[in-house]
Design a protein around this motif. Structure first.
Motif, PDB file in Angstrom:
ATOM      1  N   ASN A  88       5.552 -13.932 -12.297  1.00 40.26           N
ATOM      2  CA  ASN A  88       5.611 -14.415 -10.736  1.00 40.26           C
ATOM      3  C   ASN A  88       4.329 -13.538 -10.135  1.00 40.26           C
ATOM      4  O   ASN A  88       4.500 -12.222 -10.044  1.00 40.26           O
ATOM      5  N   SER A  89       3.563 -14.173  -9.442  1.00 37.15           N
ATOM      6  CA  SER A  89       2.370 -13.760  -8.916  1.00 37.15           C
ATOM      7  C   SER A  89       2.866 -12.841  -7.757  1.00 37.15           C
ATOM      8  O   SER A  89       1.850 -12.011  -7.187  1.00 37.15           O
ATOM      9  N   LYS A  90       4.039 -13.009  -7.197  1.00 35.60           N
ATOM     10  CA  LYS A  90       4.253 -12.054  -6.258  1.00 35.60           C
ATOM     11  C   LYS A  90       5.252 -10.860  -6.351  1.00 35.60           C
ATOM     12  O   LYS A  90       5.430 -10.175  -5.483  1.00 35.60           O
ATOM     13  N   GLY A  91       5.327 -10.727  -7.754  1.00 32.89           N
ATOM     14  CA  GLY A  91       6.243  -9.623  -8.009  1.00 32.89           C
ATOM     15  C   GLY A  91       5.546  -8.720  -9.160  1.00 32.89           C
ATOM     16  O   GLY A  91       5.722  -8.966 -10.302  1.00 32.89           O
ATOM     17  N   PRO A  92       5.134  -7.570  -8.642  1.00 30.59           N
ATOM     18  CA  PRO A  92       5.202  -6.766  -7.348  1.00 30.59           C
ATOM     19  C   PRO A  92       3.780  -7.221  -6.512  1.00 30.59           C
ATOM     20  O   PRO A  92       2.873  -7.427  -7.122  1.00 30.59           O
ATOM     21  N   THR A  93       3.952  -7.049  -5.243  1.00 27.62           N
ATOM     22  CA  THR A  93       2.708  -7.136  -4.240  1.00 27.62           C
ATOM     23  C   THR A  93       1.873  -5.888  -4.186  1.00 27.62           C
ATOM     24  O   THR A  93       2.609  -4.653  -4.418  1.00 27.62           O
ATOM     25  N   ALA A  94       0.945  -5.833  -3.483  1.00 28.79           N
ATOM     26  CA  ALA A  94       0.044  -4.658  -3.111  1.00 28.79           C
ATOM     27  C   ALA A  94       0.966  -3.687  -2.162  1.00 28.79           C
ATOM     28  O   ALA A  94       0.894  -2.342  -2.332  1.00 28.79           O
ATOM     29  N   GLN A  95       1.691  -4.623  -1.286  1.00 34.09           N
ATOM     30  CA  GLN A  95       2.313  -3.705  -0.200  1.00 34.09           C
ATOM     31  C   GLN A  95       3.612  -2.854  -1.156  1.00 34.09           C
ATOM     32  O   GLN A  95       3.717  -1.847  -0.786  1.00 34.09           O
ATOM     33  N   MET A  96       4.274  -3.581  -1.895  1.00 29.60           N
ATOM     34  CA  MET A  96       5.250  -3.118  -2.620  1.00 29.60           C
ATOM     35  C   MET A  96       4.885  -1.835  -3.367  1.00 29.60           C
ATOM     36  O   MET A  96       5.396  -0.606  -3.361  1.00 29.60           O
ATOM     37  N   ILE A  97       3.877  -1.961  -4.006  1.00 28.64           N
ATOM     38  CA  ILE A  97       3.318  -0.840  -4.779  1.00 28.64           C
ATOM     39  C   ILE A  97       2.957   0.426  -3.939  1.00 28.64           C
ATOM     40  O   ILE A  97       2.857   1.392  -4.246  1.00 28.64           O
ATOM     41  N   PHE A  98       2.066  -0.046  -2.906  1.00 24.03           N
ATOM     42  CA  PHE A  98       1.568   1.064  -2.098  1.00 24.03           C
ATOM     43  C   PHE A  98       2.757   1.920  -1.111  1.00 24.03           C
ATOM     44  O   PHE A  98       2.755   2.838  -1.115  1.00 24.03           O
ATOM     45  N   GLU A  99       3.572   1.000  -1.232  1.00 26.67           N
ATOM     46  CA  GLU A  99       5.038   1.859  -0.840  1.00 26.67           C
ATOM     47  C   GLU A  99       5.680   2.786  -1.593  1.00 26.67           C
ATOM     48  O   GLU A  99       6.006   3.944  -1.389  1.00 26.67           O
ATOM     49  N   ALA A 100       5.704   2.405  -2.726  1.00 25.37           N
ATOM     50  CA  ALA A 100       6.105   3.208  -4.018  1.00 25.37           C
ATOM     51  C   ALA A 100       5.140   4.315  -4.394  1.00 25.37           C
ATOM     52  O   ALA A 100       5.710   5.593  -4.185  1.00 25.37           O
ATOM     53  N   ALA A 101       4.084   4.273  -3.864  1.00 25.34           N
ATOM     54  CA  ALA A 101       2.895   5.244  -3.959  1.00 25.34           C
ATOM     55  C   ALA A 101       2.876   6.450  -2.960  1.00 25.34           C
ATOM     56  O   ALA A 101       2.163   7.409  -3.096  1.00 25.34           O
ATOM     57  N   THR A 102       3.748   6.046  -1.890  1.00 26.27           N
ATOM     58  CA  THR A 102       3.558   6.865  -0.471  1.00 26.27           C
ATOM     59  C   THR A 102       5.075   7.202  -0.294  1.00 26.27           C
ATOM     60  O   THR A 102       5.328   8.291  -0.603  1.00 26.27           O
ATOM     61  N   VAL A 103       5.764   6.507   0.492  1.00 29.02           N
ATOM     62  CA  VAL A 103       6.864   6.872   1.074  1.00 29.02           C
ATOM     63  C   VAL A 103       7.980   6.648  -0.042  1.00 29.02           C
ATOM     64  O   VAL A 103       8.983   7.508   0.046  1.00 29.02           O
ATOM     65  N   GLY A 104       7.866   5.886  -1.041  1.00 29.15           N
ATOM     66  CA  GLY A 104       8.765   5.881  -2.114  1.00 29.15           C
ATOM     67  C   GLY A 104       9.081   7.464  -2.882  1.00 29.15           C
ATOM     68  O   GLY A 104      10.000   7.841  -3.303  1.00 29.15           O
ATOM     69  N   GLY A 105       7.725   7.781  -3.209  1.00 31.15           N
ATOM     70  CA  GLY A 105       7.614   9.197  -3.920  1.00 31.15           C
ATOM     71  C   GLY A 105       8.157  10.189  -2.845  1.00 31.15           C
ATOM     72  O   GLY A 105       8.723  11.222  -3.231  1.00 31.15           O
ATOM     73  N   ALA A 106       7.818  10.129  -1.623  1.00 31.24           N
ATOM     74  CA  ALA A 106       8.349  11.206  -0.529  1.00 31.24           C
ATOM     75  C   ALA A 106       9.775  11.096  -0.645  1.00 31.24           C
ATOM     76  O   ALA A 106      10.174  12.197  -0.501  1.00 31.24           O
ATOM     77  N   LYS A 107      10.394  10.237  -0.467  1.00 26.16           N
ATOM     78  CA  LYS A 107      11.789  10.065  -0.306  1.00 26.16           C
ATOM     79  C   LYS A 107      12.414  10.736  -1.541  1.00 26.16           C
ATOM     80  O   LYS A 107      13.514  11.461  -1.325  1.00 26.16           O
ATOM     81  N   ALA A 108      11.761  10.494  -2.628  1.00 27.29           N
ATOM     82  CA  ALA A 108      12.382  11.130  -3.784  1.00 27.29           C
ATOM     83  C   ALA A 108      12.265  12.697  -3.844  1.00 27.29           C
ATOM     84  O   ALA A 108      13.305  13.482  -4.336  1.00 27.29           O
ATOM     85  N   LEU A 109      11.369  13.271  -3.091  1.00 26.23           N
ATOM     86  CA  LEU A 109      11.042  14.551  -3.084  1.00 26.23           C
ATOM     87  C   LEU A 109      11.905  15.128  -1.714  1.00 26.23           C
ATOM     88  O   LEU A 109      11.708  16.273  -1.500  1.00 26.23           O
TER      89      LEU A 109
END
Length: 501
Positions: free
Chosen positions: A353-374
């Motif tokens: 699927n060319s939509k999964g994942p999107t740049a937006q999804m990965i950017f969120e994981a790279a920023t607020v996703g990691g922050a939430k885990a910490l």
């Protein structure tokens, strides 16, 4: 001493945080101001007093990345050796036959760490969860680099090994595991009390299959008594999945749930071989629901696995199930933007699927996703009151142009190359593409020396006693140097010969 104010004036683009919608958004134009270690204003015209003004018209200003899972004190020196290794007898994993072939001394660890920290800063990482073996100078090196560091000293009560290259065995030493837990606790407490004010700790039992039930329960209790995050390697191989099923009759995620470890303070490193993964051929489909319901995070590190033909099944599915996702570098190169790109490409290939994942999804994981885990809501975003962890990207770099969508240009085309300036806690740590607090070139020379020392000892750790060049041969064969041709006999002209006669 009063904190100074810096204004990034007339920013070309800003990736700002919309707290009401809980999402990153683009702004074109406007200022970003920060005083000391905190963001004051995002967007609009800053009219307050300031000490420093930066022309940001040709810059994209974005939050720093959160690297949730890395091994900077070890992985750097494996470059050129483990790039293409994997064990068909162990479902392509490199863990059981190759991971512990290299024994790194403390000087090698310090040099490896300095190189990796430089790479991370140059690729926009401002927060790092460093999962390493404790060694002298570890915390001070993190502080010297300027990074926001979470020290995660590993400990375990057992180890895996193979005698024959096709079966995995375990040797346990519970007293040693307890002693290593105590050492780890002293390190994380020292990190939290470090005078830099940028360090903290993570309780990190090394792997689910090398830790006893008692050690895991006690690790969780110590973390929760300190209000400190937990991280463990789990669901990282088919061998491990089968071993935990054999011991406990549970999947790794199920076993962590039974022990009470799942929760918003736990990160699972890798989390690939869940019950839905086709390689384990399991009938139930409960694991993603367990992670989502408990708030557990998965630290996704695609590069180290895709090198061996292994991948998460798949990033967008985890997200759709409600699992919080973060990103980590895990292996060399410690290049976070490359890791983001690989996460997108692997996820799309596996999902079809060319939509999964999107740049937006990965950017969120790279920023607020990691922050939430910490457990942090003040990093991984640009908003008033957030930490001044800021990355400036050169929009005029050829790889960024034309600048129709700067985040996509960064991830899909430019990589880390246009990242020019990095601030952490409002303090500049990268200027003009140069790391200010570390000597990368000198550290690279020391890493090469450490690699040579370690490679010479590989045969002592290999189950078959093989030297490094046999276990991990070069990508190309060496050419045979031809023997020198005999020197030609000089010819004498016929007339000269007759004259001599």
């Amino acid at each position: 001493m009063q904190a100074e104010t810096t204004v990034l004036r007339d920013c070309g683009w800003i990736i700002s945080w919309n707290a009401a919608e809980e999402r990153h958004e683009y702004m074109q134009g406007g200022d970003l101001a920060f005083r000391g270690d905190r963001v004051l204003q995002v967007g609009g015209r800053y009219e307050g007093p300031f000490e420093h003004e930066v022309d940001a018209r040709a810059r994209m200003v974005m939050p720093g990345f959160v690297d949730l899972h890395a091994h900077p004190t070890f992985e750097t020196m494996l470059k050129g050796y483990t790039d293409e290794v994997g064990s068909p007898n162990f479902y392509q994993s490199s863990l059981y036959e190759f991971l512990f072939l290299f024994e790194l001394d403390e000087e090698g660890m310090r040099a490896s760490n300095e190189v990796a920290l430089s790479e991370l800063l140059l690729s926009g990482v401002t927060t790092l969860c460093d999962i390493s073996v404790p060694h002298e100078g570890w915390l001070d090196m993190m502080a010297q680099s300027g990074i926001r560091g979470f020290a995660a000293p590993m400990f375990r009560s057992g180890r895996w090994f193979t005698r024959n290259g096709h079966s995995v065995e375990y040797a346990f030493d519970e007293p040693q595991g307890r002693a290593r837990l105590e050492t780890a606790l002293s390190v994380v407490d020292a990190a939290r009390a470090h005078p830099s004010g940028r360090l903290d700790g993570v309780i990190s039992p090394a792997q689910i299959d090398t830790c006893s039930e008692g050690l895991l329960r006690d690790a969780a209790a110590e973390a929760r008594a300190r209000n400190m995050p937990l991280q463990i390697h789990a669901s990282q191989s088919v061998v491990e999945f089968n071993e935990i099923m054999r011991r406990h009759g549970r999947t790794p995620a199920g076993w962590l749930g039974e022990l009470g470890l799942l929760g918003p303070d736990l990160t699972i490193g890798h989390g690939i071989f869940m019950d839905h993964h086709d390689w384990v051929a399991w009938g139930a489909r409960n694991d993603l629901g367990l992670l989502a319901e408990s708030g557990t995070t998965v630290a996704h590190c695609p590069t180290v696995f895709v090198r061996r033909g292994i991948s998460l099944r798949h990033f967008a599915e985890y997200r759709a199930a409600g699992v919080n996702m973060g990103l980590g570098t895990d292996t060399f190169p410690h290049n976070f933007v490359e890791e983001m790109r690989n996460a997108i490409y692997v996820g799309r290939t596996v999902s079809g699927n060319s939509k999964g994942p999107t740049a937006q999804m990965i950017f969120e994981a790279a920023t607020v996703g990691g922050a939430k885990a910490l457990g942090r809501d003040d990093i991984g975003r640009l908003a008033p009151g957030a930490k001044a962890d800021i990355v400036l990207v050169d929009l005029m770099h050829p790889a960024m142009r034309p600048v129709r969508d700067p985040l996509r240009s960064l991830v899909f085309s430019a990589g880390e190359r246009p990242i020019r300036d990095v601030y952490i806690d409002g303090r500049q740590v990268v200027a003009g593409g140069r790391v200010l607090g570390l000597d990368r070139e000198a550290a690279l020379a020391r890493v090469e020396e450490a690699q040579a020392r370690s490679a010479a000892q590989v045969h002592k750790h290999d189950w078959a006693g093989r030297p490094a060049d046999e276990v991990m041969p070069h990508a190309l064969p060496f050419a045979r140097v031809p023997a020198p041709a005999p020197a030609p006999v000089p010819e004498v002209a016929s007339g000269a010969a007759e004259a001599e006669a």
